[in-house]
Design an enzyme around this catalytic site. Sequence first.
Site, short mmCIF file in Angstrom:
data_model
loop_
_atom_site.label_atom_id
_atom_site.label_comp_id
_atom_site.label_asym_id
_atom_site.label_seq_id
_atom_site.Cartn_x
_atom_site.Cartn_y
_atom_site.Cartn_z
N VAL A 132 7.83 2.16 6.36
CA VAL A 132 9.21 1.55 5.82
C VAL A 132 9.44 1.79 4.59
O VAL A 132 10.71 1.75 4.30
CB VAL A 132 8.92 -0.12 5.84
CG1 VAL A 132 8.95 -0.79 7.43
CG2 VAL A 132 7.88 -0.76 5.10
N ALA A 133 8.70 2.54 3.98
CA ALA A 133 8.66 3.20 2.55
C ALA A 133 7.60 4.31 2.66
O ALA A 133 6.48 4.19 2.83
CB ALA A 133 8.86 2.32 1.35
N ALA A 135 6.55 7.02 -0.61
CA ALA A 135 6.74 7.70 -1.83
C ALA A 135 5.74 8.85 -2.18
O ALA A 135 5.08 9.27 -1.12
CB ALA A 135 6.51 6.55 -2.78
N SER A 136 5.57 9.17 -3.44
CA SER A 136 4.84 10.38 -3.79
C SER A 136 3.46 10.30 -3.59
O SER A 136 2.46 11.34 -3.22
CB SER A 136 5.16 10.78 -5.28
OG SER A 136 4.63 9.63 -6.15
N ALA A 138 1.83 7.01 -1.80
CA ALA A 138 1.34 6.35 -0.47
C ALA A 138 2.49 6.18 0.25
O ALA A 138 3.70 6.31 -0.12
CB ALA A 138 0.70 5.21 -1.10
N GLN A 139 2.23 5.42 1.34
CA GLN A 139 3.42 4.83 2.19
C GLN A 139 3.21 3.55 2.60
O GLN A 139 1.93 3.06 2.66
CB GLN A 139 3.87 5.58 3.40
CG GLN A 139 2.63 5.99 4.41
CD GLN A 139 2.91 6.80 5.63
OE1 GLN A 139 3.67 7.79 5.39
NE2 GLN A 139 2.55 6.57 6.79
N VAL A 140 4.19 2.50 2.98
CA VAL A 140 3.86 1.34 3.36
C VAL A 140 4.62 0.95 4.69
O VAL A 140 5.15 1.40 5.22
CB VAL A 140 4.81 0.66 2.27
CG1 VAL A 140 4.64 -1.09 2.85
CG2 VAL A 140 4.33 0.59 0.78
N LYS A 155 -0.26 -0.80 2.36
CA LYS A 155 -0.16 0.49 1.55
C LYS A 155 -1.25 1.50 1.84
O LYS A 155 -2.39 1.06 1.72
CB LYS A 155 0.07 0.21 0.28
CG LYS A 155 0.53 1.37 -0.67
CD LYS A 155 0.67 0.91 -2.11
CE LYS A 155 1.07 1.97 -3.09
NZ LYS A 155 1.32 1.64 -4.44
N ASP A 290 6.04 1.02 -14.05
CA ASP A 290 6.65 1.85 -12.99
C ASP A 290 8.07 0.72 -12.26
O ASP A 290 8.18 0.95 -11.10
CB ASP A 290 5.93 2.25 -11.80
CG ASP A 290 6.22 3.35 -11.16
OD1 ASP A 290 7.03 4.22 -11.91
OD2 ASP A 290 5.79 3.69 -10.19
#
Length: 508
Positions: A132-133, A135-136, A138-140, A155, A290
């Site tokens: 669902v997301a 990023a640089s 990890a992903q979720v 995650k 962040d």
Amino acid sequence: MRGPHNILRLIRTGATFERTGAMGVALDAIEAPARLRLAARVLGWPFRWMGYKGNPDLPPVTRAITALGPAYIKFGQILSTRADVVGTELADQLRMLQDRLPPFPTETAKQMVAAELGRPVDELFSEFSEPVAAASIAQVHRARLRETGQEVAVKVLRPGIVGAFRRDIDAFHFAAGMIEGIAPFSRRLRPRDVISHFESVVTGELDLRLEAASASEFAENTREDKDFAIPLPHWHLSSRRVLTSDWAEGIPMGDREALIAAGHDITRVARRVIQLFLQHALRDGFFHADMHHGNLKVAPDGDIVAYDFGIMGEIDEYTRRVYAEILMGFIHRDYRRVARVHFEAGYVPRDRDEAAFARALRAVGEPIFGADASQISMANLLAYLFEVTERFGMPTRTELILLQRTMVVVEGVARSLDPQLNMWEAAKPVVSDYIKASLGPRAMAKDAMQVAQTLGRYGPLLPKLVDRMLWENAHAKPQPRKNGHRRGYAVAAGVALAVGLGVGLLLG
């Protein structure tokens, strides 16, 4: 290895920007002078063939950054919050770097979860979604616990991310060393220390157990904060490469139109983002470092939900007080006070002119007040502030890097919701409350109590400390008169310190 082989990596960085067409876009966004544009073209064009091609479906700058790797993506995430620096169009393009990067296969993620947690995914979760997301780092995935039916976020670190980051960081270290060697004036900015600090932060982000610990501590600190929520970690379903936590429901902070359509007061949300950050930094000394759009949501009840605690900042009590006094000085436009605090804290060398420094700070601060937010060029303001720090020989404070960077990011998030937001007015009540609490009589009594407790811990060591100093002085070899005086002064100072500690214990 931080050797010359990193030159190839740095050349390839410029070549990638040239090949993807990002060089011109980036130079236009920062309104680069003609000489810099010419130098970039002359140096970049011959090596254009060495650049990464990237994904041609992406805009040029985003295409270049994603092709170069995770460390560059982190930098792009920061720029995505600064529409006032890089322009609205480029900021919108870079926003995809926050949580919409290409994911790795879900099957790979499931295999990693099973390996890390020691049980098949189907035994742990009744549902496990596609990413669902992403990023640089990890992903979720959205999942549901088989035992309780609770919705959670899982995650998972990207495969090979540790090695990729090390390669980028090595190149950054090499570049920082070259900069210090070629341009000695840059040493004041301590580029190598800055890169080392960035490396330590990212290294912590690559161990999800540390992120779970940060989330737990942050939740304890902020449990009484109004309009603020944190998804808690599930320790038994977390490890170095996997983190399971409560699912955070809400509208992404970056979707301004959806927030308005849902009836949220975006001006209130924008002010609250700034105030929460300052409360955590000043009151607790432990803050989310962040806080870009991709790590913030607005819940249906209006609460601001923060998540992704891989990067947290920490500052000691003394630094917090200095920072608060500087902010308060700017808020009250008392530039003499701001200058004095800088000198007292050692941020500016003692041989510089305090009055001249105060006038330089006035030139930085005055354009902010009485001006419409849309009329303020943060890029020009930051450029002039950099000139001031260079003129007065201020070294880079690595312990404040995260604080300063997060303040820039948070302001960018708030301004994206309400472009007319006055950051100083939003910050004033939080800073004022902290000043009253930390510099008043109650704070002095608290400080005295801490001193007494510290002295109490070292009390049993005092007799041995005095005895050792006296014995060493009695058995020391004779020294020239000058050194003998120094030794005598040292012993006298040591005895005086011991006596002072003893008296402090009695009074405490």
